[in-house]
Scaffold this motif. Structure first.
Motif, PDB file in Angstrom:
ATOM      1  N   PRO A   1     -79.050 166.077   8.345  1.00  0.00           N
ATOM      2  CA  PRO A   1     -77.920 166.109   9.402  1.00  0.00           C
ATOM      3  C   PRO A   1     -78.233 165.870  10.668  1.00  0.00           C
ATOM      4  O   PRO A   1     -77.297 165.635  11.474  1.00  0.00           O
ATOM      5  N   ASP A   2     -79.475 165.920  11.047  1.00  0.00           N
ATOM      6  CA  ASP A   2     -80.007 165.994  12.434  1.00  0.00           C
ATOM      7  C   ASP A   2     -81.316 165.279  12.547  1.00  0.00           C
ATOM      8  O   ASP A   2     -82.519 165.824  12.462  1.00  0.00           O
ATOM      9  N   PRO A   3     -81.282 164.110  12.494  1.00  0.00           N
ATOM     10  CA  PRO A   3     -82.568 163.215  12.361  1.00  0.00           C
ATOM     11  C   PRO A   3     -83.505 163.714  13.550  1.00  0.00           C
ATOM     12  O   PRO A   3     -84.727 163.522  13.343  1.00  0.00           O
ATOM     13  N   GLU A   4     -83.096 163.757  14.483  1.00  0.00           N
ATOM     14  CA  GLU A   4     -83.851 164.231  15.785  1.00  0.00           C
ATOM     15  C   GLU A   4     -84.903 165.535  15.476  1.00  0.00           C
ATOM     16  O   GLU A   4     -85.893 165.701  15.729  1.00  0.00           O
TER      17      GLU A   4
ATOM     18  N   LEU B   1     -91.622 158.784   7.074  1.00  0.00           N
ATOM     19  CA  LEU B   1     -90.044 158.923   7.194  1.00  0.00           C
ATOM     20  C   LEU B   1     -89.239 157.621   7.070  1.00  0.00           C
ATOM     21  O   LEU B   1     -89.809 156.644   8.028  1.00  0.00           O
ATOM     22  N   ASP B   2     -88.492 157.584   6.490  1.00  0.00           N
ATOM     23  CA  ASP B   2     -87.518 156.293   6.184  1.00  0.00           C
ATOM     24  C   ASP B   2     -86.302 156.672   6.765  1.00  0.00           C
ATOM     25  O   ASP B   2     -85.517 157.327   6.221  1.00  0.00           O
ATOM     26  N   MET B   3     -85.722 155.861   7.509  1.00  0.00           N
ATOM     27  CA  MET B   3     -84.520 156.038   8.219  1.00  0.00           C
ATOM     28  C   MET B   3     -83.191 156.021   7.203  1.00  0.00           C
ATOM     29  O   MET B   3     -82.431 156.655   7.482  1.00  0.00           O
ATOM     30  N   PHE B   4     -83.540 154.966   6.392  1.00  0.00           N
ATOM     31  CA  PHE B   4     -82.264 154.696   5.155  1.00  0.00           C
ATOM     32  C   PHE B   4     -82.094 155.987   4.598  1.00  0.00           C
ATOM     33  O   PHE B   4     -80.821 156.422   4.500  1.00  0.00           O
ATOM     34  N   HIS B   5     -83.215 156.757   4.008  1.00  0.00           N
ATOM     35  CA  HIS B   5     -82.913 158.016   3.266  1.00  0.00           C
ATOM     36  C   HIS B   5     -82.585 159.210   4.388  1.00  0.00           C
ATOM     37  O   HIS B   5     -81.691 160.036   3.959  1.00  0.00           O
ATOM     38  N   MET B   6     -83.199 159.048   5.789  1.00  0.00           N
ATOM     39  CA  MET B   6     -82.757 160.006   6.385  1.00  0.00           C
ATOM     40  C   MET B   6     -81.414 160.149   6.887  1.00  0.00           C
ATOM     41  O   MET B   6     -80.606 160.875   7.111  1.00  0.00           O
TER      42      MET B   6
ATOM     43  N   VAL C   1     -87.631 151.726   9.054  1.00  0.00           N
ATOM     44  CA  VAL C   1     -86.560 151.704   9.622  1.00  0.00           C
ATOM     45  C   VAL C   1     -85.683 150.515   8.962  1.00  0.00           C
ATOM     46  O   VAL C   1     -86.202 149.753   8.487  1.00  0.00           O
ATOM     47  N   SER C   2     -84.376 150.868   8.936  1.00  0.00           N
ATOM     48  CA  SER C   2     -83.255 150.052   8.710  1.00  0.00           C
ATOM     49  C   SER C   2     -81.800 150.472   9.142  1.00  0.00           C
ATOM     50  O   SER C   2     -82.018 151.529   9.338  1.00  0.00           O
ATOM     51  N   GLU C   3     -80.842 149.712   8.848  1.00  0.00           N
ATOM     52  CA  GLU C   3     -79.702 150.331   9.143  1.00  0.00           C
ATOM     53  C   GLU C   3     -79.107 151.217   8.117  1.00  0.00           C
ATOM     54  O   GLU C   3     -79.869 151.295   6.997  1.00  0.00           O
ATOM     55  N   ASN C   4     -78.184 152.031   8.142  1.00  0.00           N
ATOM     56  CA  ASN C   4     -77.464 152.783   7.261  1.00  0.00           C
ATOM     57  C   ASN C   4     -77.381 152.177   6.100  1.00  0.00           C
ATOM     58  O   ASN C   4     -77.268 152.565   5.023  1.00  0.00           O
ATOM     59  N   TYR C   5     -76.940 150.595   6.056  1.00  0.00           N
ATOM     60  CA  TYR C   5     -76.533 150.282   4.860  1.00  0.00           C
ATOM     61  C   TYR C   5     -77.761 149.104   4.323  1.00  0.00           C
ATOM     62  O   TYR C   5     -77.538 148.305   3.521  1.00  0.00           O
ATOM     63  N   ARG C   6     -79.047 149.459   4.864  1.00  0.00           N
ATOM     64  CA  ARG C   6     -80.253 148.750   4.882  1.00  0.00           C
ATOM     65  C   ARG C   6     -80.217 147.233   5.311  1.00  0.00           C
ATOM     66  O   ARG C   6     -81.212 146.588   5.100  1.00  0.00           O
ATOM     67  N   GLY C   7     -79.271 147.095   6.331  1.00  0.00           N
ATOM     68  CA  GLY C   7     -79.104 145.833   7.022  1.00  0.00           C
ATOM     69  C   GLY C   7     -80.271 145.993   8.330  1.00  0.00           C
ATOM     70  O   GLY C   7     -80.968 146.787   8.636  1.00  0.00           O
TER      71      GLY C   7
ATOM     72  N   GLU D   1     -93.291 160.120   1.393  1.00  0.00           N
ATOM     73  CA  GLU D   1     -91.961 159.877   1.735  1.00  0.00           C
ATOM     74  C   GLU D   1     -90.745 160.586   0.931  1.00  0.00           C
ATOM     75  O   GLU D   1     -90.571 160.302  -0.097  1.00  0.00           O
ATOM     76  N   PRO D   2     -90.012 161.146   1.814  1.00  0.00           N
ATOM     77  CA  PRO D   2     -88.846 161.695   1.021  1.00  0.00           C
ATOM     78  C   PRO D   2     -87.783 160.607   0.833  1.00  0.00           C
ATOM     79  O   PRO D   2     -87.852 159.558   1.285  1.00  0.00           O
ATOM     80  N   LEU D   3     -87.235 160.581  -0.427  1.00  0.00           N
ATOM     81  CA  LEU D   3     -86.286 159.761  -0.938  1.00  0.00           C
ATOM     82  C   LEU D   3     -84.738 160.439  -1.016  1.00  0.00           C
ATOM     83  O   LEU D   3     -84.538 161.592  -1.219  1.00  0.00           O
ATOM     84  N   ASN D   4     -83.765 159.551  -0.921  1.00  0.00           N
ATOM     85  CA  ASN D   4     -82.342 160.465  -0.775  1.00  0.00           C
ATOM     86  C   ASN D   4     -82.065 160.643  -2.163  1.00  0.00           C
ATOM     87  O   ASN D   4     -82.828 160.568  -3.257  1.00  0.00           O
ATOM     88  N   ARG D   5     -80.963 161.726  -2.369  1.00  0.00           N
ATOM     89  CA  ARG D   5     -80.896 162.271  -3.669  1.00  0.00           C
ATOM     90  C   ARG D   5     -80.385 161.383  -4.819  1.00  0.00           C
ATOM     91  O   ARG D   5     -80.422 161.691  -6.030  1.00  0.00           O
ATOM     92  N   PHE D   6     -79.988 160.256  -4.709  1.00  0.00           N
ATOM     93  CA  PHE D   6     -79.594 159.101  -5.765  1.00  0.00           C
ATOM     94  C   PHE D   6     -80.970 158.459  -6.312  1.00  0.00           C
ATOM     95  O   PHE D   6     -80.896 157.806  -7.252  1.00  0.00           O
ATOM     96  N   GLU D   7     -82.326 158.707  -5.542  1.00  0.00           N
ATOM     97  CA  GLU D   7     -83.199 158.245  -5.961  1.00  0.00           C
ATOM     98  C   GLU D   7     -84.342 159.005  -6.248  1.00  0.00           C
ATOM     99  O   GLU D   7     -85.668 158.775  -6.876  1.00  0.00           O
ATOM    100  N   SER D   8     -84.134 160.410  -6.087  1.00  0.00           N
ATOM    101  CA  SER D   8     -85.238 161.450  -6.404  1.00  0.00           C
ATOM    102  C   SER D   8     -84.601 162.916  -6.612  1.00  0.00           C
ATOM    103  O   SER D   8     -83.636 163.008  -5.688  1.00  0.00           O
TER     104      SER D   8
END
Length: 288
Positions: free
Chosen positions: A195-198, A185-190, A213-219, A153-160
């Motif tokens: 730039p283009d999740p599709e 794939l984790d939608m939050f990190h994506m 999956v979760s929302e952009n704010y983890r909600g 699983e890729p993580l966002n830049r703040f976590e990896s």
């Protein structure tokens, strides 16, 4: 066109660390809400009594997904060989759990420790990359010996600082060069890194075996500004037929909440999060 997927939810939405004695009650709730699968977050393998968890899964007709937690003491890229060994031993234990509970794979950002985000010299980056490749080749052999795969699983830049997007992960998998190495794939990190999740999903292609999956704010899914249509188009394009699993976290566990930077409740209750998220995902999967 309806997405032929199962809908899951992580135990992290309610509890941390997950303990076997919670399984019957929690899995009963998850099944009653209409979920097909439960993503069991294994923070401490010694807390997972296999017969207890297996019985609770069967009683509630839930599929098990096993995912890992990779804190600083489990780091396949560390200069400290003991921390590398800790990581490998932990993964072995999780592979045993996955095998025993009928999961087809073990998922997570197992290439490095979560939160390891630094600016390092190119030479050090190369060393750590090569450690990740070598250790994950060992992991893939262990997984394959059990008939399993691993979902990286890729993580966002703040976590990896190692693997942030699909391109990074495809390069890593190419270097591992083992058929057991697959993609989660984790939608939050994506939402942060792609730039283009599709297009990212299409790049992952048939190597994508799990989606969180979760929302952009983890909600709660459907309450934010995530590009749900783009994710759906991507999954349709590759014929994805696995589990789409909600992954968010309970703010009740202060240590976990601090680790994922959740400083407030993200829903009226965790049950409401799961109930409303499930309703949204069912409609989303059918294209309504």
């Amino acid at each position: 066109m309806t997405l032929n997927v199962k809908i899951g939810v992580s135990t992290w939405l309610w509890t941390s660390p997950f303990r076997a004695e919670e399984a019957l009650g929690l899995f009963g709730k998850i099944a009653a809400l209409g979920y097909d699968a439960v993503e069991i977050a294994v923070e401490d393998p010694t807390l997972i009594d296999i017969p207890t968890v297996k019985a609770a899964l069967a009683a509630n007709q839930l599929e098990a997904i096993i995912c890992g937690a990779f804190g600083p003491s489990r780091d396949l890229t560390s200069d400290d060989k003991q921390l590398q060994r800790n990581g490998l031993d932990y993964i072995e234990a999780c592979l045993d759990i996955a095998n025993a509970l009928g999961s087809r794979f073990f998922a997570g950002p197992m290439y490095s420790a979560v939160g390891k985000a630094r600016m390092v010299a190119p030479e050090q980056r190369t060393i750590e990359w090569e450690r990740a490749v070598s250790n994950l080749q060992t992991v893939c052999e262990s997984a394959a010996s059990r008939g399993l795969e691993i979902a990286l699983e890729p993580l966002n830049r703040f976590e990896s600082d190692l693997i942030n997007n699909v391109d990074d992960l495809l390069r890593l998998i190419g270097d591992i060069s083992h058929p057991a190495a697959k993609i989660c794939l984790d939608m939050f990190h994506m939402n942060i890194e792609e730039p283009d999740p599709e297009a990212a999903i299409i790049k992952a292609g048939k190597q994508l075996i799990h989606v969180q999956v979760s929302e952009n704010y983890r909600g709660t899914p459907g309450t934010g500004n995530a590009s749900w249509d783009a994710y759906r188009r991507g999954l349709e394009a590759i014929g994805y037929q696995g589990v789409v699993s909600i992954e968010s976290f309970t703010p009740a566990n202060k240590e976990l909440a601090a680790a994922v930077c959740i400083w407030r409740s993200l829903a009226e209750s965790q049950d409401a999060f799961a109930r409303e998220g499930h309703a949204f995902l069912r409609k989303w999967a059918t294209g309504d």
